[in-house]
Design an enzyme around this catalytic site. Sequence first.
Site, mmCIF file in Angstrom:
data_model
loop_
_atom_site.group_PDB
_atom_site.id
_atom_site.type_symbol
_atom_site.label_atom_id
_atom_site.label_comp_id
_atom_site.label_asym_id
_atom_site.label_seq_id
_atom_site.Cartn_x
_atom_site.Cartn_y
_atom_site.Cartn_z
ATOM 1 C CE1 TYR A 1 -71.065 -0.509 5.192
ATOM 2 C CE2 TYR A 1 -71.761 1.119 6.805
ATOM 3 C CZ TYR A 1 -71.089 -0.049 6.489
ATOM 4 O OH TYR A 1 -70.440 -0.758 7.476
ATOM 5 C CB CYS A 2 -75.786 -1.824 0.647
ATOM 6 S SG CYS A 2 -76.061 -0.876 -0.867
ATOM 7 C CE LYS A 3 -70.040 -6.141 -4.503
ATOM 8 N NZ LYS A 3 -70.160 -7.374 -5.268
ATOM 9 C CB ILE B 1 -68.703 -1.217 1.608
ATOM 10 C CG1 ILE B 1 -67.475 -1.320 2.524
ATOM 11 C CG2 ILE B 1 -68.956 -2.481 0.804
ATOM 12 C CD1 ILE B 1 -67.645 -2.232 3.703
#
Length: 106
Positions: A62-64, A92
Site C-alpha cells: 500500500y501507499c497513499k 491508506i
Amino acid sequence: MQQITAIELKARIDAGEDIQLIDVRQPNEHAFARIDGGKLIPLGEVLSRMGEIDSARETVVYCKMGGRSAQAIAALEQHGFAGNLLNLAGGITAWSNDVDGGVPKY
C-alpha cells in the site's frame, strides 16, 4: 494486478489471516499515518530490499492512493518475486475513509 479493498483487508486481518503489509511510501508519510503492522519499504528501495518480503505469505502492498504500490508490485513481479501480491485499492486514504478514521489523511 490483484487488488483488495480496505474493508476486505480489515475483515481478513480480523479473521486472523496471516497477511504481510508492505508500505511503499516515504518515511515521513509512514511516521504521519500508518496501518498497524505495516513494514516500511519505500518504493525506491523495494527491489534492493525484496529479500525482506516473505514470499510464502500473502502480501498487501500500500501507499497513499494505490499508484506507487501498483508500481512496486509491477517491479517485484518483473524481477521474479514469487509471492502473492495484492494492491490496497485507494491506499491508506481508503483505510482512513472506510476502516479507521483515526488514521490521519494528508
